[in-house]
Scaffold this motif. Structure first.
Motif, PDB file in Angstrom:
ATOM      1  N   UNK A 117      46.675  41.454  37.582  1.00  0.00           N
ATOM      2  CA  UNK A 117      46.262  40.768  38.812  1.00  0.00           C
ATOM      3  C   UNK A 117      45.030  41.448  39.412  1.00  0.00           C
ATOM      4  N   UNK A 118      45.041  42.787  39.395  1.00  0.00           N
ATOM      5  CA  UNK A 118      43.914  43.533  39.949  1.00  0.00           C
ATOM      6  C   UNK A 118      42.631  43.267  39.177  1.00  0.00           C
ATOM      7  N   UNK A 119      42.724  43.312  37.861  1.00  0.00           N
ATOM      8  CA  UNK A 119      41.546  43.097  37.009  1.00  0.00           C
ATOM      9  C   UNK A 119      40.988  41.686  37.197  1.00  0.00           C
ATOM     10  N   UNK A 120      41.884  40.717  37.282  1.00  0.00           N
ATOM     11  CA  UNK A 120      41.446  39.323  37.433  1.00  0.00           C
ATOM     12  C   UNK A 120      40.744  39.119  38.778  1.00  0.00           C
ATOM     13  N   UNK A 121      41.333  39.662  39.835  1.00  0.00           N
ATOM     14  CA  UNK A 121      40.732  39.509  41.166  1.00  0.00           C
ATOM     15  C   UNK A 121      39.381  40.208  41.215  1.00  0.00           C
ATOM     16  N   UNK A 122      39.286  41.378  40.619  1.00  0.00           N
ATOM     17  CA  UNK A 122      37.990  42.075  40.617  1.00  0.00           C
ATOM     18  C   UNK A 122      36.911  41.272  39.890  1.00  0.00           C
ATOM     19  N   UNK A 123      37.312  40.595  38.812  1.00  0.00           N
ATOM     20  CA  UNK A 123      36.339  39.753  38.089  1.00  0.00           C
ATOM     21  C   UNK A 123      35.860  38.619  38.994  1.00  0.00           C
ATOM     22  N   UNK A 124      36.781  38.032  39.742  1.00  0.00           N
ATOM     23  CA  UNK A 124      36.412  36.953  40.671  1.00  0.00           C
ATOM     24  C   UNK A 124      35.473  37.475  41.758  1.00  0.00           C
ATOM     25  N   UNK A 125      35.848  38.608  42.366  1.00  0.00           N
ATOM     26  CA  UNK A 125      35.040  39.140  43.472  1.00  0.00           C
ATOM     27  C   UNK A 125      33.639  39.516  42.983  1.00  0.00           C
ATOM     28  N   UNK A 126      33.564  40.050  41.771  1.00  0.00           N
ATOM     29  CA  UNK A 126      32.256  40.403  41.215  1.00  0.00           C
ATOM     30  C   UNK A 126      31.392  39.157  41.053  1.00  0.00           C
ATOM     31  N   UNK A 127      32.030  38.059  40.646  1.00  0.00           N
ATOM     32  CA  UNK A 127      31.277  36.817  40.410  1.00  0.00           C
ATOM     33  C   UNK A 127      30.694  36.245  41.701  1.00  0.00           C
ATOM     34  N   UNK A 128      31.422  36.394  42.815  1.00  0.00           N
ATOM     35  CA  UNK A 128      30.884  35.882  44.087  1.00  0.00           C
ATOM     36  C   UNK A 128      30.127  36.967  44.847  1.00  0.00           C
ATOM     37  N   UNK A 129      30.118  38.172  44.319  1.00  0.00           N
ATOM     38  CA  UNK A 129      29.423  39.267  44.997  1.00  0.00           C
ATOM     39  C   UNK A 129      30.093  39.669  46.295  1.00  0.00           C
ATOM     40  N   UNK A 130      31.401  39.539  46.338  1.00  0.00           N
ATOM     41  CA  UNK A 130      32.126  39.882  47.569  1.00  0.00           C
ATOM     42  C   UNK A 130      32.610  41.328  47.520  1.00  0.00           C
ATOM     43  N   UNK A 131      32.509  41.990  48.647  1.00  0.00           N
ATOM     44  CA  UNK A 131      33.023  43.362  48.752  1.00  0.00           C
ATOM     45  C   UNK A 131      34.357  43.386  49.490  1.00  0.00           C
ATOM     46  N   UNK A 132      34.921  42.222  49.751  1.00  0.00           N
ATOM     47  CA  UNK A 132      36.177  42.167  50.493  1.00  0.00           C
ATOM     48  C   UNK A 132      37.309  42.841  49.732  1.00  0.00           C
ATOM     49  N   UNK A 133      38.281  43.316  50.465  1.00  0.00           N
ATOM     50  CA  UNK A 133      39.447  43.945  49.860  1.00  0.00           C
ATOM     51  C   UNK A 133      40.686  43.074  50.024  1.00  0.00           C
TER      52      UNK A 133
END
Lengths: 307, 307
Positions: free
Chosen positions: A62-78
């Motif tokens: 779940x962590x890896x998948x979410x990080x891939x998504x956040x990287x794609x949108x350039x979001x630094x949100x936690x």
């Protein structure tokens, strides 16, 4: 929205002739996940119940998948992710896919839906890559899309949602033994006879036709796999007997779910599914193996928002 | 009825990812056949125009197919068969299939339709067995049924008729060189990589979906063959250049027809098909190879009764 609670369903991939390309979504088996935004600019797995799985985000699907998504949108949100694992890891009904797909679905909702569910598939596949070394899509796609998903191509990725005949039911037996996806892949032969491959794609073409035409008889005749099942079924205790029992009790088709050890019986209607479920249960109860047994409709919508 | 005159169409089999299982029926290329009952209790090929083919019934695909049908109904009736071959033997667009399918269709009509067109397929396949040593169904089935035919299984034989998107057009280039079906089969490798096989059945599943949904883009993306085409295309002069030209001019897909040497371009609409046809013609005219070029709609009904 700062928090979302979802149901992320189990899935049956490698549907017989649709090895590596065809999966379907279950309705009454799945994880419950709560995802909320945090102020730490970090993705954290804050809680996992039901299974002993890594809490470190980089080691959790779940962590890896979410990080891939956040990287794609350039979001630094936690985000904090809580997972109540109702699907056992290594069961063969998409446990890692449910966590990965559920996590990106939830984060995407909180972010205001920058992606469609179809577009979330590649992010969820990063979780699969972590889990099995292979970024396959045939569990995460039906979890995100619902119904039946066909992976036409991996490069570039193209996934289709196929229609769901109303009366289909799935019986899943999960013998409580562990087969690692990696091990299950390693026993596959890397080449197949042209003759068997032709038979496999003839069946898959017919299966797709059966889904469009709600032709249950054809669907049953098409649910064959003469390539992978003969090899992998040796890892599943009493596979041949189970298949015989399912078919004798009217199942349309029977095969390995994912890379096993779970097996699935595809049935028409509640009454037949109940009959198949009972026959399988009675047989397996006489054996010295613990098991879980599920009976489910096909889940047409995929991941569901609980609150 | 003692005599029937029919049009028996050419067909494109081995449609890319549908190698050995998927074919479609053409509309403006085909043999004309006249079949009449005789009083001699013999099946005779009384006349063949257009091609130099055996008149002896046991060595002619039409004769062999009709004899298989008559044996199945236990009929001792005799028939005279005249064939005006408009489809060149060895062209790769179902020449033998047209003769065999047309003959059993005509005899069946004169006998009062004891069989459905679907049921005639196995008899016509006996002609294919004579022609190529392999009783394949993917030409005779679309000739008899029209549209697109999928062979789900050979043992037992099960053939499906799939829907035909309205705007499909087929451009067929027949370079006038001869490739024997037997030779073309012998260069195929008897095993394929699992990875390529998976890609092939993913594409075929998607192609069937595209036919049901009239999704021309998907149909084009699915018309791929990474197993047979790379091997057989070396026997076809300028295959790679032709494919490039077809695709650059907007063809949805391009591949080998049957076992070659004919090649087909699948197009959407008359205008695009005409453009593809012209581009292919202009290119091939600059080469030192005689050729025929056809542009056809998909024939939805198959064999047609002329009188």
């Amino acid at each position: 929205m700062e928090q979302i609670k979802i149901f992320s369903p189990a899935t049956v991939a490698n549907l017989s002739c649709g090895f590596d390309v065809l999966g379907c979504c279950l309705d009454n088996v799945g994880d419950e996940m709560t995802i909320r935004q945090n102020d730490l600019n970090q993705v954290r797995i804050t809680k996992i119940t039901g299974q002993d799985l890594p809490l470190e985000a980089d080691k959790n699907v779940a962590g890896v998948a979410v990080k891939a998504l956040l990287a794609a949108v350039g979001s630094l949100k936690g985000f904090d992710i809580e997972i109540d694992k109702k699907i056992k890891a290594g069961s063969g009904i998409g446990s890692s896919a449910a966590s990965a797909a559920g996590a990106v679905f939830g984060v995407n909702k909180i972010l205001g839906d920058p992606f469609s569910n179809m577009e979330l598939i590649p992010f969820a596949m990063e979780g699969e890559r972590l889990a099995s070394g292979n970024a396959h899509a045939d569990n995460v796609a039906p979890a995100l899309l619902g119904g039946f998903s066909l992976v036409r191509s991996y490069e570039p990725l193209e996934v289709l949602k196929l229609p769901t005949p109303e009366e289909l039911r799935v019986v899943v037996l999960h013998p409580l033994i562990e087969i690692k996806t990696k091990d299950s892949r390693s026993i596959l032969r890397q080449s197949v006879s042209l003759k068997k491959a032709i038979s496999q794609w003839g069946n898959l073409g017919a299966l797709v036709s059966a889904l469009y035409t709600e032709n249950y008889g054809l669907l049953g005749r098409s649910l064959q796999d003469n390539i992978v099942e003969p090899v992998r079924s040796i890892l599943i205790p009493y596979f041949d007997e189970l298949k015989k029992i399912a078919v004798e009790n009217g199942a349309l088709g029977f095969g390995i779910s994912g890379s096993g050890p779970s097996v699935y019986g595809m049935c028409r209607g509640d009454k037949n599914a109940e009959k198949v479920r009972t026959a399988i249960r009675d047989f397996y109860k006489s054996k010295d193996i613990d098991f879980e047994l599920h009976l489910s409709e096909i889940n047409k919508e995929g991941i569901k928002i609980l609150s």
